[in-house]
Scaffold this motif. Structure first.
Motif, mmCIF file in Angstrom:
data_model
loop_
_atom_site.group_PDB
_atom_site.id
_atom_site.type_symbol
_atom_site.label_atom_id
_atom_site.label_comp_id
_atom_site.label_asym_id
_atom_site.label_seq_id
_atom_site.Cartn_x
_atom_site.Cartn_y
_atom_site.Cartn_z
ATOM 1 N N LYS A 1 8.932 -11.653 -70.943
ATOM 2 C CA LYS A 1 9.262 -10.518 -70.082
ATOM 3 C C LYS A 1 8.706 -10.713 -68.681
ATOM 4 C CE LYS A 1 9.428 -5.459 -70.281
ATOM 5 N NZ LYS A 1 9.032 -4.259 -71.049
ATOM 6 N N THR A 2 7.501 -11.269 -68.579
ATOM 7 C CA THR A 2 6.931 -11.500 -67.251
ATOM 8 C C THR A 2 7.703 -12.567 -66.491
ATOM 9 O OG1 THR A 2 5.358 -13.155 -68.096
ATOM 10 C CG2 THR A 2 4.633 -10.867 -68.064
ATOM 11 N N ARG A 3 8.188 -13.583 -67.205
ATOM 12 C CA ARG A 3 8.914 -14.668 -66.531
ATOM 13 C C ARG A 3 10.294 -14.247 -66.054
ATOM 14 N NH1 ARG A 3 5.993 -17.922 -70.370
ATOM 15 N NH2 ARG A 3 7.571 -17.493 -71.973
ATOM 16 N N SER A 4 10.822 -13.164 -66.620
ATOM 17 C CA SER A 4 12.158 -12.703 -66.223
ATOM 18 C C SER A 4 12.111 -11.592 -65.180
ATOM 19 C CB SER A 4 12.928 -12.217 -67.458
ATOM 20 O OG SER A 4 12.246 -11.135 -68.074
ATOM 21 N N SER A 5 10.935 -11.299 -64.631
ATOM 22 C CA SER A 5 10.790 -10.224 -63.651
ATOM 23 C C SER A 5 11.426 -10.606 -62.321
ATOM 24 C CB SER A 5 9.309 -9.890 -63.443
ATOM 25 O OG SER A 5 8.711 -9.472 -64.646
ATOM 26 N N ASN A 6 11.976 -9.602 -61.639
ATOM 27 C CA ASN A 6 12.588 -9.807 -60.327
ATOM 28 C C ASN A 6 11.519 -10.024 -59.265
ATOM 29 O OD1 ASN A 6 13.597 -8.500 -57.607
ATOM 30 N ND2 ASN A 6 15.415 -9.162 -58.720
ATOM 31 N N CYS A 7 11.764 -10.986 -58.363
ATOM 32 C CA CYS A 7 10.745 -11.323 -57.357
ATOM 33 C C CYS A 7 10.477 -10.163 -56.413
ATOM 34 C CB CYS A 7 11.179 -12.558 -56.577
ATOM 35 S SG CYS A 7 12.665 -12.344 -55.580
ATOM 36 N N GLN A 8 11.484 -9.350 -56.119
ATOM 37 C CA GLN A 8 11.267 -8.218 -55.218
ATOM 38 C C GLN A 8 10.413 -7.144 -55.883
ATOM 39 O OE1 GLN A 8 15.543 -7.761 -54.420
ATOM 40 N NE2 GLN A 8 15.056 -7.963 -52.241
ATOM 41 N N PHE A 9 10.581 -6.985 -57.203
ATOM 42 C CA PHE A 9 9.732 -6.050 -57.944
ATOM 43 C C PHE A 9 8.283 -6.514 -57.928
ATOM 44 C CE2 PHE A 9 7.564 -5.576 -62.066
ATOM 45 C CZ PHE A 9 7.334 -4.208 -62.050
ATOM 46 N N LEU A 10 8.057 -7.798 -58.194
ATOM 47 C CA LEU A 10 6.698 -8.335 -58.208
ATOM 48 C C LEU A 10 6.056 -8.214 -56.831
ATOM 49 C CD1 LEU A 10 7.259 -11.553 -60.367
ATOM 50 C CD2 LEU A 10 6.488 -9.304 -61.122
ATOM 51 N N ASP A 11 6.830 -8.468 -55.784
ATOM 52 C CA ASP A 11 6.302 -8.345 -54.431
ATOM 53 C C ASP A 11 5.934 -6.899 -54.124
ATOM 54 O OD1 ASP A 11 5.953 -9.544 -51.627
ATOM 55 O OD2 ASP A 11 7.356 -7.902 -51.257
ATOM 56 N N ALA A 12 6.752 -5.947 -54.586
ATOM 57 C CA ALA A 12 6.467 -4.530 -54.346
ATOM 58 C C ALA A 12 5.167 -4.113 -55.035
ATOM 59 C CB ALA A 12 7.632 -3.663 -54.835
ATOM 60 N N VAL A 13 4.957 -4.581 -56.274
ATOM 61 C CA VAL A 13 3.722 -4.257 -56.992
ATOM 62 C C VAL A 13 2.517 -4.854 -56.269
ATOM 63 C CG1 VAL A 13 2.445 -4.543 -59.155
ATOM 64 C CG2 VAL A 13 4.899 -4.073 -59.206
ATOM 65 N N CYS A 14 2.651 -6.097 -55.843
ATOM 66 C CA CYS A 14 1.556 -6.763 -55.134
ATOM 67 C C CYS A 14 1.220 -6.035 -53.838
ATOM 68 C CB CYS A 14 1.938 -8.215 -54.852
ATOM 69 S SG CYS A 14 0.628 -9.172 -54.056
ATOM 70 N N LEU B 1 2.016 -10.232 -63.930
ATOM 71 C CA LEU B 1 1.914 -9.788 -65.324
ATOM 72 C C LEU B 1 2.341 -8.341 -65.521
ATOM 73 C CD1 LEU B 1 -1.587 -11.374 -65.928
ATOM 74 C CD2 LEU B 1 0.506 -12.126 -67.064
ATOM 75 N N SER B 2 2.657 -7.640 -64.440
ATOM 76 C CA SER B 2 2.817 -6.185 -64.496
ATOM 77 C C SER B 2 4.019 -5.716 -65.315
ATOM 78 C CB SER B 2 2.934 -5.628 -63.070
ATOM 79 O OG SER B 2 4.054 -6.199 -62.402
ATOM 80 N N SER B 3 4.960 -6.580 -65.605
ATOM 81 C CA SER B 3 6.132 -6.154 -66.390
ATOM 82 C C SER B 3 5.803 -5.945 -67.857
ATOM 83 C CB SER B 3 7.253 -7.193 -66.271
ATOM 84 O OG SER B 3 7.760 -7.236 -64.966
ATOM 85 N N ALA B 4 4.704 -6.543 -68.345
ATOM 86 C CA ALA B 4 4.416 -6.479 -69.777
ATOM 87 C C ALA B 4 2.958 -6.152 -70.099
ATOM 88 C CB ALA B 4 4.780 -7.819 -70.435
ATOM 89 N N PHE B 5 2.137 -5.925 -69.061
ATOM 90 C CA PHE B 5 0.721 -5.672 -69.305
ATOM 91 C C PHE B 5 0.254 -4.473 -68.488
ATOM 92 C CE2 PHE B 5 1.403 -10.062 -70.345
ATOM 93 C CZ PHE B 5 0.655 -10.262 -71.502
#
Length: 559
Positions: free
Chosen positions: A534-547, A445-449
């Protein structure tokens, strides 16, 4: 009034027994009526309370039933969304393999840091090069620092399942060897530079002054060629860097080196994840007494007479050197600068890391008259002896601690309380399973929240976490107070009725909200379509980095 009149008045005030009895009966009836009314009111309120409780329980059951009915659907959607994390791991693995392939086809002569044989060959060949100038060493240092950085990234980014213990040891040893060899090369290159001191003499002072700059290293070298007692205050031209020396050194055969690095070159290797540091070291090297005697034999008797006080000064410095070396906390070295042809003595160049390893700590004694001019960002201080100096910004105003307590709360749960001068810090350490689920979904959810700390998180046990969340679609930071307070247990997410200003904690459900099996779907309930897109269009590498960042910092446990 006469006695008869008083007696008549007293008779009027008397109450008959029958009247008194009647009065008591009326009071008893009134009390009974009030008790009955209170009983009826209580029963009515109790019935209303029970009815409200029944309604709430029924509503709760309906919400639980609804949550259970859509649980599989939500978990299936979450499973598909979390597919980005293994995809990111796959991409990182492919990137590592691609990096190795690019290095292979590049054929630029640089070693592959992940291959022990190539690193050993590189280190051995560089050790054999013994006549490099300081500029050449600085140029080579870019490659060495890049190799160290790559080795640290390999250790940091490679999953533990892909790393064997022997590989970890190999990479750490390579880092240590490169750090030690680079420092040794700087020392040897400094010696070679000092042998050319007379050719680098300043026209005004007659002494040597040399500055070599690079993005990673800045070298300042000064050699006392003229030994003029008037030149005791030295400042390198076009810089704010300088020093003062006592009279005895102003007439002695000395040289001063200031080595400013934008990386840590003095601390022993404790872990490969140490942050970069900026260090200053100063060193002065003494030439051996027999070499001084040989030089004195080569000059005239008059020059020898003039040299006698210098010899005396050298002996005093030698005694100070012995005293400091016995302490084992700093390194003091002296160096003589004469004609390059006459300079044949072997200079003592030892790695400072050995001294740090022996001392195990930095010391502040021997440093006095420390002044800092904030506007000019200029610091001055006096040293009793020359040696390595590190400048550390004092940001830990709460240290040392006044007291601490580690207290168990439950199975696999403790509370660490640290009391300092200015504050008390409480750190609750829990079971990480709930956290891991929360962090993965927060990353999704980090791209929009936006997410934030809640004071109520401390009230949770090891099975729940509480934090704030709100939609945030702009780059600018807004002061919008409309945070939703979310409680998440790993299997259920719910919005709480309370807020940060509430006086007491309650797990009561916020009006017009429902349970959800995932944090993702809980937030989705009040999110806009734009935010979810916006959350569904996030890059997987970005989401992994946040996690990975959230897992590393453990925000929900340590807040």
């Amino acid at each position: 009034m006469g006695p008869k009149a008083k007696k008549a008045g007293n008779k009027k005030k008397k109450i008959t027994k029958a009247e008194r009895l009647k009065q008591l009966q009326e009071e008893e009836e009134r009390r009974l009526r009030e008790e009955e009314e209170a009983r009826l009111k209580y029963e009515k309120e109790e019935l209303e309370r029970l009815e409200m409780q029944r309604i709430e329980q029924e509503k709760w059951r309906q919400l639980e039933k609804k949550d259970l009915e859509r649980r599989n659907e939500e978990l299936e959607e979450l499973y598909l969304l979390e597919g980005c994390f293994p995809e990111a791991e796959k991409l990182k693995r492919e990137t590592r393999l691609l990096s190795q392939w690019k290095h292979y086809i590049q054929c630029d002569g640089s070693p592959d840091p992940s291959i022990a044989q190539e690193m050993n060959t590189f280190i051995s060949l560089w050790k054999e090069e013994t006549n490099e100038s300081f500029e050449e060493v600085v140029k080579k240092s870019k490659l060495v620092l890049n190799l160290i950085r790559k080795l640290k990234l390999i250790l940091l980014e490679t999953p533990l399942c892909d790393l064997q213990n022997k590989n970890i040891i190999q990479y750490q040893e390579s880092i240590l060897q490169l750090q030690e060899l680079l420092h040794l090369k700087f020392n040897v290159a400094t010696e070679i530079l000092l042998r050319q001191a007379s050719t680098l003499a300043d026209l005004d002072s007659g002494n040597m002054e040399k500055i070599i700059r690079d993005e990673n290293v800045t070298l300042y070298v000064w050699a006392n060629l003229k030994k003029n007692p008037r030149y005791r205050s030295i400042r390198f031209s076009k810089t704010e860097v300088g020093f003062e020396i006592p009279r005895i050194l102003a007439t002695s055969n000395i040289a001063v080196r200031l080595l400013h690095t934008h990386y840590d070159h003095v601390s022993p290797l404790q872990t490969v994840l140490t942050p970069p540091n900026e260090e200053y070291t100063t060193s002065v090297t003494e030439i051996f007494q027999d070499e001084v005697k040989n030089l004195e034999n080569a000059v005239s008797k008059e020059d020898r007479k003039e040299s006698e006080p210098q010899e005396s000064g050298s002996k005093l410095i030698d005694e100070e050197e012995i005293k400091v070396e016995e302490q084992g906390d700093i390194e003091v070295q002296m160096s003589s600068e004469e004609e390059s042809e006459a300079l044949k003595g072997e200079l003592e160049m030892r790695l400072f890391s050995e001294t740090v390893s022996a001392g195990k700590h930095w010391r502040t004694d021997g440093i006095s008259s420390v002044y800092y001019r904030q506007e000019e960002r200029l610091i001055t201080f006096c040293l009793e002896t020359f040696g390595p100096v590190t400048l550390i910004q004092d940001t830990h105003i709460n240290m040392p601690y006044q007291s601490w307590e580690l207290r168990p709360l439950d199975v696999n749960e403790v509370l660490l309380t640290v009391t300092t001068v200015f504050t008390e810090i409480q750190i609750q350490i829990k079971v990480p399973l709930v956290e891991m689920k929360a962090y993965r979904q927060m990353a999704l959810l980090s791209s929009a929240f936006a997410f934030s700390w809640s004071k109520w998180n401390l009230r949770c046990n090891s099975t729940k976490v509480i934090f704030k969340v709100k939609e945030h679609l702009t780059k600018e930071r807004t002061e919008n107070p409309n945070w939703a307070l979310i409680m998440f247990s790993g299997d259920r997410a719910q919005a709480l009725k309370i807020n940060e200003e509430s006086e007491t904690f309650s797990e009561a459900l916020k009006e017009e909200t429902e349970f959800h099996s995932t944090l993702y779907h809980m937030v989705k309930d009040f999110a806009s379509g734009e935010a979810m897109e916006k959350t569904r269009s996030s890059n997987c590498q970005f989401l992994d980095a946040v996690c990975q960042m959230l897992l590393s910092t453990r925000l929900l446990s340590y807040s």
